[in-house]
Enzyme design. Sequence first.
Site, PDB file in Angstrom:
ATOM      1  N   GLU A  64       1.022   3.900   1.889  1.00 20.37           N
ATOM      2  CA  GLU A  64       1.570   4.303   3.182  1.00 20.37           C
ATOM      3  C   GLU A  64       2.699   3.373   3.619  1.00 20.37           C
ATOM      4  OE1 GLU A  64      -2.884   5.369   3.281  1.00 20.37           O
ATOM      5  OE2 GLU A  64      -1.623   3.753   2.498  1.00 20.37           O
ATOM      6  N   CYS A 124      -2.423  -0.296   7.186  1.00 21.62           N
ATOM      7  CA  CYS A 124      -1.585   0.904   7.157  1.00 21.62           C
ATOM      8  C   CYS A 124      -1.642   1.645   8.483  1.00 21.62           C
ATOM      9  CB  CYS A 124      -2.005   1.812   6.003  1.00 21.62           C
ATOM     10  SG  CYS A 124      -1.682   1.079   4.386  1.00 21.62           S
ATOM     11  N   CYS A 140      -6.063   2.404   5.702  1.00 18.19           N
ATOM     12  CA  CYS A 140      -6.768   1.151   5.998  1.00 18.19           C
ATOM     13  C   CYS A 140      -6.240   0.585   7.319  1.00 18.19           C
ATOM     14  CB  CYS A 140      -6.553   0.157   4.850  1.00 18.19           C
ATOM     15  SG  CYS A 140      -4.904  -0.599   4.843  1.00 18.19           S
ATOM     16  N   HIS A 168       0.858  -1.191   0.000  1.00 14.70           N
ATOM     17  CA  HIS A 168       0.000   0.000   0.000  1.00 14.70           C
ATOM     18  C   HIS A 168       0.889   1.235   0.000  1.00 14.70           C
ATOM     19  CE1 HIS A 168      -3.875  -1.960   1.754  1.00 14.70           C
ATOM     20  NE2 HIS A 168      -3.275  -2.754   0.867  1.00 14.70           N
TER      21      HIS A 168
END
Length: 163
Positions: free
Chosen positions: A56, A87, A84, A54
């Site tokens: 991040e 993250c 999310c 992801h």
Amino acid sequence: MKHHTQFLKRAVTLAVEGVNRGAGGPFGAVIVKNGTIIAEGQNNVTTSNDPTAHAEVTAIRNACRALGSYQLDDCVIYTSCEPCPMCLGAIYWARPKAIYYASTHTDAADAGFDDSFIYDEIEKQTSDRMIPFYQLSLPEHSAPFSAWKSFSEKKYIDSKKTC
């Protein structure tokens, strides 16, 4: 506030660029220390076949490499969307001083990135989760923690430290 907007716009631009080049989902992140971008990340889940890639997490990995540290002391994360659950966990472990985000998790859900089921799963008993969790009892189950406690050169995050 102008600087926050500038960095957040960069995160959104990274997200759009990632989509346009087919890199993955519509997410971008920027990490700033002392007013300077030290790392960026885009969602690369589908291109890297890595469900943890992801924006991040990618940015955190890049920033930690740049800083030579596993913590983001005095750093700020700017992300195109509210993080999310995965993250969010990575962010708390990295210990930045603040997070700024543009879109909400509801905006992400409307685009097909709904992570609400993960929050629901976290609240369930392990026996009631969609993916079965089984704990097996081993006599040596605590050996890794015993080794850690006696290891004299350890570096670790103080879990009681506030962000």
